[in-house]
Design an enzyme around this catalytic site. Structure first.
Site, PDB file in Angstrom:
ATOM      1  CG  HIS A 190      -0.298   0.093   2.533  1.00  0.00           C
ATOM      2  ND1 HIS A 190       0.534  -0.896   3.019  1.00  0.00           N
ATOM      3  CD2 HIS A 190      -0.337   1.051   3.489  1.00  0.00           C
ATOM      4  CE1 HIS A 190       0.964  -0.534   4.220  1.00  0.00           C
ATOM      5  NE2 HIS A 190       0.461   0.632   4.526  1.00  0.00           N
ATOM      6  CG  HIS A 230       0.167   4.474   4.622  1.00  0.00           C
ATOM      7  ND1 HIS A 230      -0.637   3.823   5.533  1.00  0.00           N
ATOM      8  CD2 HIS A 230      -0.546   5.553   4.204  1.00  0.00           C
ATOM      9  CE1 HIS A 230      -1.783   4.488   5.658  1.00  0.00           C
ATOM     10  NE2 HIS A 230      -1.753   5.524   4.862  1.00  0.00           N
ATOM     11  CG  ASP A 234       4.947   2.922   7.314  1.00  0.00           C
ATOM     12  OD1 ASP A 234       4.112   3.285   6.456  1.00  0.00           O
ATOM     13  OD2 ASP A 234       4.630   2.205   8.287  1.00  0.00           O
ATOM     14  CG  HIS A 235       4.366  -0.177   4.181  1.00  0.00           C
ATOM     15  ND1 HIS A 235       4.256  -1.508   4.485  1.00  0.00           N
ATOM     16  CD2 HIS A 235       3.955   0.487   5.291  1.00  0.00           C
ATOM     17  CE1 HIS A 235       3.778  -1.651   5.720  1.00  0.00           C
ATOM     18  NE2 HIS A 235       3.581  -0.454   6.226  1.00  0.00           N
ATOM     19  CG  HIS A 278      -4.189   0.156   6.241  1.00  0.00           C
ATOM     20  ND1 HIS A 278      -4.068   0.116   7.595  1.00  0.00           N
ATOM     21  CD2 HIS A 278      -3.145   0.935   5.790  1.00  0.00           C
ATOM     22  CE1 HIS A 278      -3.002   0.830   7.955  1.00  0.00           C
ATOM     23  NE2 HIS A 278      -2.434   1.332   6.885  1.00  0.00           N
ATOM     24  CG  HIS A 285       3.718  -3.084  10.294  1.00  0.00           C
ATOM     25  ND1 HIS A 285       2.773  -2.388  10.997  1.00  0.00           N
ATOM     26  CD2 HIS A 285       4.100  -2.274   9.276  1.00  0.00           C
ATOM     27  CE1 HIS A 285       2.578  -1.211  10.413  1.00  0.00           C
ATOM     28  NE2 HIS A 285       3.367  -1.124   9.369  1.00  0.00           N
TER      29      HIS A 285
END
Lengths: 370, 370
Positions: free
Chosen positions: B62, B64, B66-67, B185, B316
């Site tokens: 996804h 975001h 942090d990914h 999410h 995570h």
């Protein structure tokens, strides 16, 4: 006022476990300004003594990934660690950098749904055509003001070159005037000159006592450079009661560049207390360095010399140069050799050379009164 | 064929010095597939035993930060370490992820003038409307196919949901079929199911000897499941000479999500050898976890149980949970408590629980023949 520079990343091209990508912080009494923000800068900040939440201004020298890819994540992490108290009126983070930076942040923060708890503003420097070789030109749509602002974005300025001085005025406040100057790299690149204002000298307490002056508003007016008239009718000049003024310090931070130096850089950086310049590769790789738009220690030394700088700090080393602490005897690519090369070029000039390392903090002492 | 998973980052929200941001690598005989790429992934790769240059496919769960924020830098660094021999025909790196990923890479690589030495292609998963609460919706221009491709970009696919199976077919090759499934999410999120094909059993050498068969093309045809006719006229069936087939392994990697599980995920992940699921916060913070679209160990355990997985791997973790090696006695927020919570929820189910840590490599052994 204390003032220091902390290097968070001194490696070029990409971050590695032994050298972070480009980032350094200029700190003055709790206020932190970040210069460049390569990937991993937020982690380097956590490893340092500095606090990311103190960063009030960010300066990006040029739009290469090793100077920029850490910025969206850093802003998000500062926000996550910000008190979400809506009563608190959070200051706007001002971000300065080349044309295109605004679009970069808008897209990276926008596509990742990143909401910040503080506003930010991007002020873009307009490069000149000669700063952009063909490969370094951005397509129009990349720099165009397309689409709405990010929800936390406040309109920023487009800062044109002041042609007469060959530099850009970013801002001036009570303590500093900050300007940028043009550099020549593969893409438009800039250096930053942080000039502290001169400060009035100390009050001569003996003289004040003789005059019968007590601490109060008249003190402030004299410190601010005004003459005052006493009840006796006597006029007191600031120079009567003040020691000589303390010249402001000057810190010059160069982005990636090869030897060519514009007029603006030369006059702006004259007499710098600290001149921070890249030295990506040793003198023996000069051709390769120049091919890639970079400098050698000898080239950095020539700049420091031309600017009559007091101290030259080398940084932005190829990842082939390990930090001295990891260097094994007899190994090639010794970073201390870069320092030696700069010193050799600067012998008898009086310019001191320092090798930056990740997490090195360099104090910038007050100048002596004139 | 050996197969293992290496965790490069097991922290949520942002990278820290003790936990990298989300990234893991599935390795099969030298081929590496990267799942998520938070900021700093390239540095974590350098610290690991893996080689970034081996990464042939990237999967982003996804959008975001942090990914994702590590992806442009990782691609640039792989390119810098690629042999620039123009004779070499470099393979295209296939990148899979949600709608918007293509624009993200085009802008980040484009604005930074990043030229890659290899081609890449972005294949976008089309989320369904119910995956996007209002705050997670991207504006049209963010996902629109505006502007030209990046010079090294090759056209990619838009992959729609296969409604009947409630999943996305990403690709199938000789060894694997890889599908994605929908997760819920704050923004559209996906999980990935890597299903290895069943493999023929071993040749029964005794039987082959009796039949007078020697290694050669007939071997290959029998292994491939064909019957062959010997010179004597005798027909040999594959089942005559092959041990029972070896079932393919199944690895399921979940992106960020809260408890809701679609039909597609449930059937696709049934019987997974390894099910990798987020557990951002402990059971006692369930409300906060769900508010942020995240899971607790109990919720992850429920998913593993519903899927009849053999092994549940938790990752995570909120940065409040330090790695066990840094945990001091009596300190709160002990990550091993997350494991205990999952185990408690899974007691008597036979599902084994593993706690991921940065640089943990988890072998995925071959299954026993059926």
């Amino acid at each position: 006022m204390t003032m220091d520079v902390t290097f968070l990343g001194t490696g070029s091209a990409y971050p590695s476990p032994h050298r972070g990508a480009s980032a350094l912080v200029l700190r003055t009494e709790g206020d932190c300004w970040l210069f460049d923000c390569g990937e991993g800068t937020q982690t380097q900040l956590m490893r340092s003594q500095l606090r990311a939440g103190r960063i009030s201004k960010v300066f990006i020298s040029h739009l290469h990934g090793d100077h920029l890819f850490g910025l969206p994540g850093l802003l998000c992490t500062i926000s996550l660690n910000t008190n979400p108290d809506p009563q608190q009126n959070l200051n706007c983070v001002d971000i300065y950098g080349p044309r295109g930076l605004r679009h970069f942040l808008r897209v990276t923060l926008g596509l990742t749904g990143s909401q910040l708890l503080f506003p930010y503003s991007v002020h873009e420097l307009e490069p000149t055509a000669d700063q952009s070789p063909e490969e370094g030109q951005l397509s129009l749509e990349m720099t165009a003001e397309s689409g709405p602002l990010h929800p936390q974005e406040r309109p920023g300025r487009i800062i044109p070159l002041d042609v007469s001085s060959d530099c850009y005025l970013l801002f001036e406040d009570k303590k500093f005037v900050v300007k940028a100057f043009r550099l020549f790299h593969r893409v438009p690149s800039f250096g930053f000159c942080i000039q502290e204002h001169d400060r009035p000298g100390r009050m001569k307490t003996e003289v004040l006592k003789e005059l019968g002056l007590k601490p109060g508003p008249l003190y402030g007016r004299l410190k601010a450079g005004e003459s005052v008239t006493l009840e006796s009718g006597r006029v007191v000049l600031p120079t009567d009661v003040l020691d000589e003024s303390i010249p402001g310090r000057k810190v010059c931070i160069f982005g990636d560049c090869s030897s060519v130096l514009g007029e603006g850089a030369l006059s702006l950086c004259h007499g710098a207390d600290v001149l921070i310049h890249e030295a990506t590769l040793g003198n023996e790789h000069r051709e390769k360095a120049v091919d890639h738009g970079h400098s050698t220690p000898e080239m950095a030394a020539a700049v420091a010399c031309a600017c009559c700088a007091r101290k030259l700090v080398l940084y932005h080393f190829s990842q082939r140069y390990k930090p001295s602490s990891l260097q094994k005897e007899g190994e090639e690519d010794d970073v201390s050799e870069l320092k030696r090369q700069a010193e050799e070029a600067l012998q008898d000039s009086g310019v001191e050379v320092t090798l930056a390392e990740d997490f090195l903090t360099l104090p910038i002492p007050l100048r002596r009164p004139r």
